[in-house]
Design a protein around this motif. Sequence first.
Motif, mmCIF file in Angstrom:
data_model
loop_
_atom_site.group_PDB
_atom_site.id
_atom_site.type_symbol
_atom_site.label_atom_id
_atom_site.label_comp_id
_atom_site.label_asym_id
_atom_site.label_seq_id
_atom_site.Cartn_x
_atom_site.Cartn_y
_atom_site.Cartn_z
ATOM 1 N N PHE A 47 149.266 120.847 -43.854
ATOM 2 C CA PHE A 47 148.798 122.229 -43.915
ATOM 3 C C PHE A 47 149.360 123.052 -42.759
ATOM 4 N N LEU A 48 149.338 122.487 -41.557
ATOM 5 C CA LEU A 48 149.754 123.269 -40.388
ATOM 6 C C LEU A 48 151.259 123.523 -40.377
ATOM 7 N N ASN A 49 152.021 122.614 -40.978
ATOM 8 C CA ASN A 49 153.475 122.796 -41.008
ATOM 9 C C ASN A 49 153.972 123.480 -42.281
ATOM 10 N N ALA A 50 153.048 123.820 -43.149
ATOM 11 C CA ALA A 50 153.459 124.409 -44.435
ATOM 12 C C ALA A 50 154.131 125.762 -44.226
ATOM 13 N N ASN A 51 155.208 125.989 -44.965
ATOM 14 C CA ASN A 51 155.822 127.328 -44.966
ATOM 15 C C ASN A 51 154.889 128.327 -45.615
ATOM 16 N N VAL A 67 140.939 135.419 -54.411
ATOM 17 C CA VAL A 67 140.035 135.607 -53.274
ATOM 18 C C VAL A 67 140.523 134.735 -52.113
ATOM 19 N N ALA A 68 140.932 133.510 -52.449
ATOM 20 C CA ALA A 68 141.393 132.579 -51.413
ATOM 21 C C ALA A 68 142.644 133.104 -50.704
ATOM 22 N N GLU A 69 143.492 133.810 -51.438
ATOM 23 C CA GLU A 69 144.687 134.386 -50.808
ATOM 24 C C GLU A 69 144.284 135.307 -49.654
ATOM 25 N N TYR A 70 143.301 136.165 -49.902
ATOM 26 C CA TYR A 70 142.832 137.060 -48.851
ATOM 27 C C TYR A 70 142.242 136.253 -47.698
ATOM 28 N N ILE A 71 141.464 135.226 -48.021
ATOM 29 C CA ILE A 71 140.785 134.460 -46.970
ATOM 30 C C ILE A 71 141.789 133.670 -46.126
ATOM 31 N N PHE A 72 142.698 132.966 -46.778
ATOM 32 C CA PHE A 72 143.671 132.156 -46.034
ATOM 33 C C PHE A 72 144.571 133.026 -45.159
ATOM 34 N N GLU A 73 145.007 134.130 -45.702
ATOM 35 C CA GLU A 73 145.904 134.978 -44.912
ATOM 36 C C GLU A 73 145.145 135.660 -43.782
ATOM 37 N N ASP A 74 143.975 136.160 -44.093
ATOM 38 C CA ASP A 74 143.188 136.895 -43.104
ATOM 39 C C ASP A 74 142.695 135.958 -41.989
ATOM 40 N N MET A 172 137.887 125.523 -46.248
ATOM 41 C CA MET A 172 139.250 125.082 -45.935
ATOM 42 C C MET A 172 139.941 126.063 -44.991
ATOM 43 N N ALA A 173 139.834 127.346 -45.318
ATOM 44 C CA ALA A 173 140.505 128.368 -44.502
ATOM 45 C C ALA A 173 139.946 128.383 -43.087
ATOM 46 N N LEU A 174 138.629 128.225 -42.972
ATOM 47 C CA LEU A 174 138.003 128.224 -41.643
ATOM 48 C C LEU A 174 138.453 127.008 -40.838
ATOM 49 N N LYS A 175 138.514 125.884 -41.518
ATOM 50 C CA LYS A 175 138.934 124.652 -40.853
ATOM 51 C C LYS A 175 140.385 124.775 -40.346
ATOM 52 N N ALA A 177 141.965 127.631 -39.768
ATOM 53 C CA ALA A 177 142.004 128.669 -38.733
ATOM 54 C C ALA A 177 141.649 128.056 -37.382
ATOM 55 N N LYS A 178 140.637 127.194 -37.389
ATOM 56 C CA LYS A 178 140.199 126.534 -36.150
ATOM 57 C C LYS A 178 141.311 125.636 -35.620
ATOM 58 N N ALA A 179 141.889 124.829 -36.521
ATOM 59 C CA ALA A 179 142.927 123.880 -36.107
ATOM 60 C C ALA A 179 144.168 124.609 -35.582
ATOM 61 N N LYS A 180 144.466 125.757 -36.166
ATOM 62 C CA LYS A 180 145.635 126.519 -35.714
ATOM 63 C C LYS A 180 145.370 127.280 -34.421
#
Length: 366
Positions: A47-51, A67-74, A172-175, A177-180
């Motif tokens: 996930f962290l290395n994904a383009n 909805v997930a697109e907005y969450i993951f990007e934001d 998933m997005a929160l997890k 975001a934290k890891a990044k």
Amino acid sequence: EKGGYDHFMLKEIYEQPRAIKDTYRGRLLADQGIIRMAGIDLNMEKFLNANRIIIVACGTSWHAGLVAEYIFEDLARIPVEVEYASEFRYRNPVITDKDVLIAISQSGETADTLAAIKLAKEKGAFVFGVCNVVGSSIARESDAGAYTHAGPEIGVASTKAFTTQITVLTLMALKLAKAKGVFSESRYHEYLTELETIPSKVEKALESNTLIEIIADVYKDSTNCLYLGRGYNFPVALEGALKLKEISYIHAEGYPAAEMKHGPIALIDEHMPVFVIATKKGHYEKVVSNIQEIKSRKGKIIAIVTEGDEQVRDLADHVIEVPETLESLTPLLTTIPLQLLSYHIAVMRNCNVDQPRNLAKSVTVE
Ligand code: F6R
């Protein structure tokens, strides 16, 4: 078996507070500041290395993907593309081993979504499944995944699958975001604690049921409806329109509110009900001006607003309140009244709510 409800769909709408809780139970440990998801932990590097993340799905699950697109990007600052599985698989897509593909499917058996993940796997992408049905084909074909734990969804119109999909994707997005490290500790905690309040806020949103029945009665004979939303609530507008179409057979379209002036505004007259999601966060003022444009053309306005809103109340023909929450979590609440509206309109039109004509619960043909 319907637990005292007239239809499975209504039962499943009311199950959402419990279903959302079941989805984050054991995963969301807000007081410890932990989100536990083995499927992500074991594959964090992917996930962290994904383009980019490519989301594939169909129907309501595709709306959850939007909805997930907005969450993951934001939140996680990862580029996301959302694709109809049926289009993606047939257009010779560019996929590499640096891509992560998330497949979203309630049934886990949708033929196009299954074919899309097989294609992505062949090209070396890492495939993550978000399914409701345990042991389903998509769950088995994925490299890793997370179940939604919504419980069986019997009504053909998807309801609790949608809100639990958004719940899993938010975790998933929160997890990530934290890891990044793109999220401050305080913002992360704010999200975790707010997510825990969602089931009770959904409960609150369900309390508008009687009001929604009254509104449904006013608009049940409409032949066309528009649904408008912006940002996080644009996909909710699409989903609201899909729910109405599929169970009540009324033609409905969802649009990003700002696109109205590029065409659909021509449709507006005194016979056109327009359902507008106008919650306080996000692009509130802009949506309010869209509402004014509809009103000046005599369109009927049914607005989903934040508790205590006064500005929209003055303009709209009807308002339905939902509790306040963080902007990215609003779809979990704004969806509820739209589900109930479709349900009541379909019942009033004597439609077969749980088994609408021409539709099947899982689409195993392409
Ligand atoms: C809408 C609906 C369909 C499904 C779609 C995908 O209420 O039920 O649009 O969402 O057929 O199904 P799954 O999620 O099982 O892949």
